[in-house]
Design an enzyme around this catalytic site. Structure first.
Site, PDB file in Angstrom:
ATOM      1  N   GLY A   1       0.858  -1.201   0.000  1.00 17.90           N
ATOM      2  CA  GLY A   1       0.000   0.000   0.000  1.00 17.90           C
ATOM      3  C   GLY A   1       0.886   1.239   0.000  1.00 17.90           C
TER       4      GLY A   1
ATOM      5  CG  MET B   1      -3.607  -5.212   1.184  1.00 17.59           C
ATOM      6  SD  MET B   1      -2.918  -3.731   1.944  1.00 17.59           S
ATOM      7  CE  MET B   1      -4.423  -2.837   2.345  1.00 17.59           C
TER       8      MET B   1
ATOM      9  CG  HIS C   1      -4.344   4.426   9.937  1.00 17.50           C
ATOM     10  ND1 HIS C   1      -4.282   5.782  10.187  1.00 17.50           N
ATOM     11  CD2 HIS C   1      -4.292   4.286   8.582  1.00 17.50           C
ATOM     12  CE1 HIS C   1      -4.220   6.428   9.032  1.00 17.50           C
ATOM     13  NE2 HIS C   1      -4.209   5.553   8.051  1.00 17.50           N
TER      14      HIS C   1
ATOM     15  CE  LYS D   1       4.659   7.203   5.070  1.00 19.35           C
ATOM     16  NZ  LYS D   1       3.439   7.960   4.671  1.00 19.35           N
TER      17      LYS D   1
HETATM   18  C1  LIG Z   1      -3.801   5.734   3.780  1.00 15.35           C
HETATM   19  S1  LIG Z   1      -3.103   5.328   2.243  1.00 15.35           S
HETATM   20  C2  LIG Z   1      -1.377   5.227   2.669  1.00 15.35           C
HETATM   21  C3  LIG Z   1      -0.482   5.274   1.475  1.00 15.35           C
HETATM   22  C4  LIG Z   1       1.019   5.264   1.789  1.00 15.35           C
HETATM   23  N1  LIG Z   1       1.436   4.066   2.493  1.00 15.35           N
HETATM   24  C5  LIG Z   1       1.386   6.479   2.573  1.00 15.35           C
HETATM   25  O1  LIG Z   1       1.635   6.388   3.766  1.00 15.35           O
HETATM   26  O2  LIG Z   1       1.374   7.580   1.983  1.00 15.35           O
HETATM   27  C6  LIG Z   1      -3.589   3.640   2.035  1.00 15.35           C
HETATM   28  C7  LIG Z   1      -3.101   3.041   0.725  1.00 15.35           C
HETATM   29  O3  LIG Z   1      -3.500   1.660   0.693  1.00 15.35           O
HETATM   30  C8  LIG Z   1      -3.809   1.351  -0.641  1.00 15.35           C
HETATM   31  N2  LIG Z   1      -4.691   0.166  -0.652  1.00 15.35           N
HETATM   32  C9  LIG Z   1      -5.989   0.120  -0.249  1.00 15.35           C
HETATM   33  N3  LIG Z   1      -6.480  -1.127  -0.409  1.00 15.35           N
HETATM   34  C10 LIG Z   1      -5.469  -1.870  -0.924  1.00 15.35           C
HETATM   35  C11 LIG Z   1      -5.368  -3.235  -1.308  1.00 15.35           C
HETATM   36  N4  LIG Z   1      -6.432  -4.052  -1.172  1.00 15.35           N
HETATM   37  N5  LIG Z   1      -4.191  -3.687  -1.781  1.00 15.35           N
HETATM   38  C12 LIG Z   1      -3.122  -2.842  -1.920  1.00 15.35           C
HETATM   39  N6  LIG Z   1      -3.159  -1.530  -1.573  1.00 15.35           N
HETATM   40  C13 LIG Z   1      -4.313  -1.043  -1.080  1.00 15.35           C
HETATM   41  C14 LIG Z   1      -4.512   2.605  -1.128  1.00 15.35           C
HETATM   42  O4  LIG Z   1      -4.557   2.671  -2.529  1.00 15.35           O
HETATM   43  C15 LIG Z   1      -3.698   3.698  -0.487  1.00 15.35           C
HETATM   44  O5  LIG Z   1      -2.685   4.182  -1.334  1.00 15.35           O
END
Ligand SMILES: C[S@@+](CC[C@H](N)C(=O)[O-])C[C@H]1O[C@@H](n2cnc3c(N)ncnc32)[C@H](O)[C@@H]1O
Length: 337
Positions: free
Chosen positions: A178, A230, A247, A243
């Protein structure tokens, strides 16, 4: 401040952030610069009603974001600079997301969610969860991704600080699950030249190659972007970092993600969970407010370091330690295979 003044200050908090939002949304901070410019000229350039715009600019001046002189000329302040589109570590994306119409609309569900015991403001408002909504709504997705990069410019420094002195010599391939557009992972690759890395993300987030950090940070040869989910499977690596991921999700969903990583990790096998850690009751902390935002926006929550350790154990990992950034705003919980 007296207790009455402190409480009044909280009551009017939203006014400040909405005034700020209007300034960002209308492009004020990209139009005003260090040389004072008259309100009529700014309004003309931005296609705004001059007398209403004057009142907005005056309020932005009162917040310390613009500077007004006696002839209704406005210039930008150092604080206002942080909201410019072209400022290297701009906070603009965070404003557009957190005070934008979608997130604004969620907060009205807070009292009823707490009464009903159902954490589902996004579903109540949009009949989808936040990531499904982002997937199907291009404008929201763009703002969301800008905000994540904006958050990352601040949080990456906290993570690097927290990991200062950590022995990376046993780690060769780090996967950021992510990982957004890759700001954190690429910063780690810059700092630790022996590392190679994978950013694992939803396809919609990484398909516009122009926006990815690897090329911009000069680590394209060591960084791969992989699209996937994921909750199904993550790429193999000998260390993982996440990161502001766990949450977003409930305990059950977190255990699923951590178990999927556990299945793929090789060698010594390490996972780093980077989040705002909730401290004890005696300490006021941003995480306790962010937790309410998570209640509105997702199925997730902010947690204590012990709660993250518990999730690690449930997914088969051994909790190792928790590292903290000197700012106290970010903690990193480490688990090993
Ligand atoms: C709150 S953001 C955090 C992004 C990054 N880690 C940061 O701290 O800037 C959550 C991230 O999880 C990704 N995400 C959500 N569901 C996901 C999944 N099923 N598999 C992979 N990534 C996912 C979203 O696209 C998003 O970019």
């Amino acid at each position: 401040m007296t207790d009455r003044e402190k409480t009044l200050d909280i009551i009017f908090g939203r006014w400040r952030s909405q005034i700020l939002y209007a300034g960002v949304k209308l492009g004020v901070f990209d139009c005003v610069n260090a040389v004072p410019k008259n309100v009529s000229e700014i309004a003309k350039q931005l296609n705004l009603d001059s007398s209403l715009a004057y009142r907005l600019f005056r309020a932005l001046g009162s917040l310390g974001l613009l500077k007004e002189d006696a002839n209704r000329n406005f210039s930008i302040t150092a604080q206002g600079d942080l909201l410019r589109k072209d400022y290297p570590q701009t906070l603009r994306g965070i404003v557009l997301l957190e005070e934008g119409e979608e997130h604004y609309a969620l907060w009205k569900h807070l009292p009823s969610m707490i009464m009903d015991g159902k954490q589902n403001a996004f579903l109540r408002e949009y009949s989808k969860n936040i990531f499904e909504y982002a997937d199907s709504n291009l404008a929201y997705r763009e703002v969301f991704n800008q905000a994540m990069s904006s958050y990352s410019t601040i949080q990456t420094a906290w993570v690097l600080d927290a990991l200062e002195g950590y022995d990376f010599s046993k780690i060769h391939h780090m996967c950021d699950v992510g990982g957004g557009q890759g700001h954190l992972l690429c910063s780690l690759l810059v700092k630790y030249p022996h590392l190679k890395g994978t950013v694992f993300e939803l396809d919609t987030v990484i398909k516009n190659r122009e926006l990815l950090w690897a090329r911009k940070m000069g680590v394209e040869d060591r960084c791969t972007y992989v699209a996937g989910d994921m909750f199904d499977e993550v790429p193999a690596a000998d260390a993982y970092i996440m990161k502001m991921i766990l949450h977003d999700w409930s305990d059950e969903e977190c255990v699923k993600i951590l178990s999927n990583i556990y299945r793929q990790v090789y060698n010594v096998g390490t996972v780093f969970i980077a989040e705002h850690m909730v401290p004890g009751p005696e300490k006021p902390h941003f995480s306790k407010l962010f937790d309410i935002h998570m209640m509105c926006a997702s199925s997730g929550r902010e947690r204590t370091a012990e709660e993250y350790a518990d999730l690690l154990n449930k997914a088969g990992w051994k909790y190792s330690k928790t590292l903290h950034s000197p700012s106290g705003l970010m903690g990193i919980v480490e688990g090993n295979k």
